[in-house]
Enzyme design. Structure first.
Site, short mmCIF file in Angstrom:
data_model
loop_
_atom_site.label_atom_id
_atom_site.label_comp_id
_atom_site.label_asym_id
_atom_site.label_seq_id
_atom_site.Cartn_x
_atom_site.Cartn_y
_atom_site.Cartn_z
N LEU A 19 0.82 -1.20 0.00
CA LEU A 19 0.00 0.00 0.00
C LEU A 19 0.86 1.26 0.00
O LEU A 19 1.90 1.31 0.65
CB LEU A 19 -0.91 0.01 1.23
N ASP A 62 2.42 -6.19 2.51
CA ASP A 62 3.02 -5.33 3.53
C ASP A 62 3.50 -6.09 4.76
O ASP A 62 3.86 -5.49 5.76
CB ASP A 62 2.00 -4.27 3.96
N GLU A 67 6.18 -4.13 12.49
CA GLU A 67 5.88 -3.22 13.60
C GLU A 67 4.39 -2.92 13.71
O GLU A 67 3.87 -2.72 14.81
CB GLU A 67 6.66 -1.91 13.43
N ASP A 68 3.70 -2.89 12.58
CA ASP A 68 2.30 -2.47 12.60
C ASP A 68 1.36 -3.51 13.20
O ASP A 68 0.20 -3.21 13.45
CB ASP A 68 1.84 -2.15 11.17
N ARG A 87 -4.39 -5.83 5.55
CA ARG A 87 -3.26 -6.16 6.41
C ARG A 87 -3.66 -7.01 7.62
O ARG A 87 -2.79 -7.46 8.36
CB ARG A 87 -2.56 -4.88 6.88
N ARG A 133 -4.99 5.35 9.98
CA ARG A 133 -4.98 3.91 10.25
C ARG A 133 -5.38 3.55 11.68
O ARG A 133 -5.67 2.40 11.97
CB ARG A 133 -3.58 3.35 9.95
N HIS A 163 1.87 7.11 9.47
CA HIS A 163 1.83 6.77 10.89
C HIS A 163 2.54 7.84 11.72
O HIS A 163 3.38 8.59 11.18
CB HIS A 163 2.54 5.43 11.15
N CYS A 248 9.77 0.36 11.09
CA CYS A 248 8.70 -0.51 10.60
C CYS A 248 9.11 -1.97 10.50
O CYS A 248 8.27 -2.87 10.53
CB CYS A 248 8.25 -0.09 9.20
#
Length: 258
Positions: A19, A62, A67-68, A87, A133, A163, A248
């Site tokens: 993305l 992704d 980290e996300d 995701r 997000r 972010h 990330c």
């Protein structure tokens, strides 16, 4: 003794389909990205971090941005619920990996959304970006999970970047660093240092004075060196094309119970 483990996940074959929200798409060299990821992981190990590889998520472009998928506070893992629906399958293997490491696992539930890249921890203060997000319910659930453990949660507006940690991170002395055109409200942070490059706003604390940061921010690296820090530069150009940065690509686990 603090733990020094770093969660990582190798890039998959669909990485180039990742993305892109705030920048124009440009071609990604998947082979080069893999080589850069391996060098990033090697840099962590060379500076005393044991890397723990989450099983691949080859159907998730992704997935490398591990980290996300989770936010850690002490030994508690809050499994994220990404704002990008594509995701959400990334989190299951992360949850299993962290549970196997002995973490206490919690979850963000619908209708909350939260991505780990929106969370910056500075001591016991947890800044959480409220933007594209991560929604208000995600912030509420993060507050409910971590405030009983002693965290002070501060919500911060995010509108100019993907972010919160695309805009700001923090140095070992708790000074928050950011690139001014990308920071919505610098006055939120008690100590804030502007940096001359967008990529210079992203540092991973390796221990002592060492800062892992992108090779694309040489002026900022020079600034940090002048201030007594020791920049460790890695080339992550292919991930930067997907709005990725050094933070990330790993989750540092510093407070696991032995």
């Amino acid at each position: 003794m603090p733990s020094r483990k770093a969660l990582i996940r190798r890039p998959g074959p669909r990485l180039a389909e990742g993305l892109v929200t705030h920048i124009e798409r440009s071609p990604v060299d998947v082979d080069l990205a893999l080589a850069q990821w391996e060098a990033y992981a090697a840099a962590l190990r060379e500076h005393g971090w044991e890397t723990v590889e989450v099983p691949p998520a080859d159907d998730c472009p992704d997935g490398v941005f591990v980290e996300d998928t989770v936010v850690m506070f002490r030994n508690v893992a809050l499994i994220a619920r990404p704002g990008a629906e594509s995701r959400r399958p990334e989190t299951a293997a992360v949850e299993e990996t962290l549970a196997a490491l002995g973490c206490s696992v919690n979850w963000v539930w619908e209708p909350g959304t939260l991505e780990g890249g929106d969370v910056l921890k500075v001591g016991d203060t947890v800044y959480v970006g409220r933007g594209g997000r991560t929604n208000a319910e995600g912030v509420r659930q993060l507050r409910a999970a971590f405030e009983p453990l002693g965290a002070r949660v501060v919500a911060v507006p995010v509108s100019k970047v993907l972010h919160l940690k695309s805009a700001v991170t923090a140095l070992p002395d708790t000074t928050v660093v950011g690139y001014p055109p990308l920071v919505d409200t610098p006055t939120v942070f008690p100590r804030h240092l502007p940096v001359p490059e967008g990529a210079g706003a992203h540092v991973v604390l390796l221990g002592g004075a060492k800062l892992l940061m992108a090779a694309s921010a040489p002026k900022t690296a020079e600034l940090f060196a002048d201030l007594g820090h020791e920049p460790v530069l890695v080339d992550i150009s292919e991930f930067e094309k997907l709005e990725g940065c050094v933070t990330c690509l790993s989750v540092r686990l510093r407070d696991l119970h032995a």
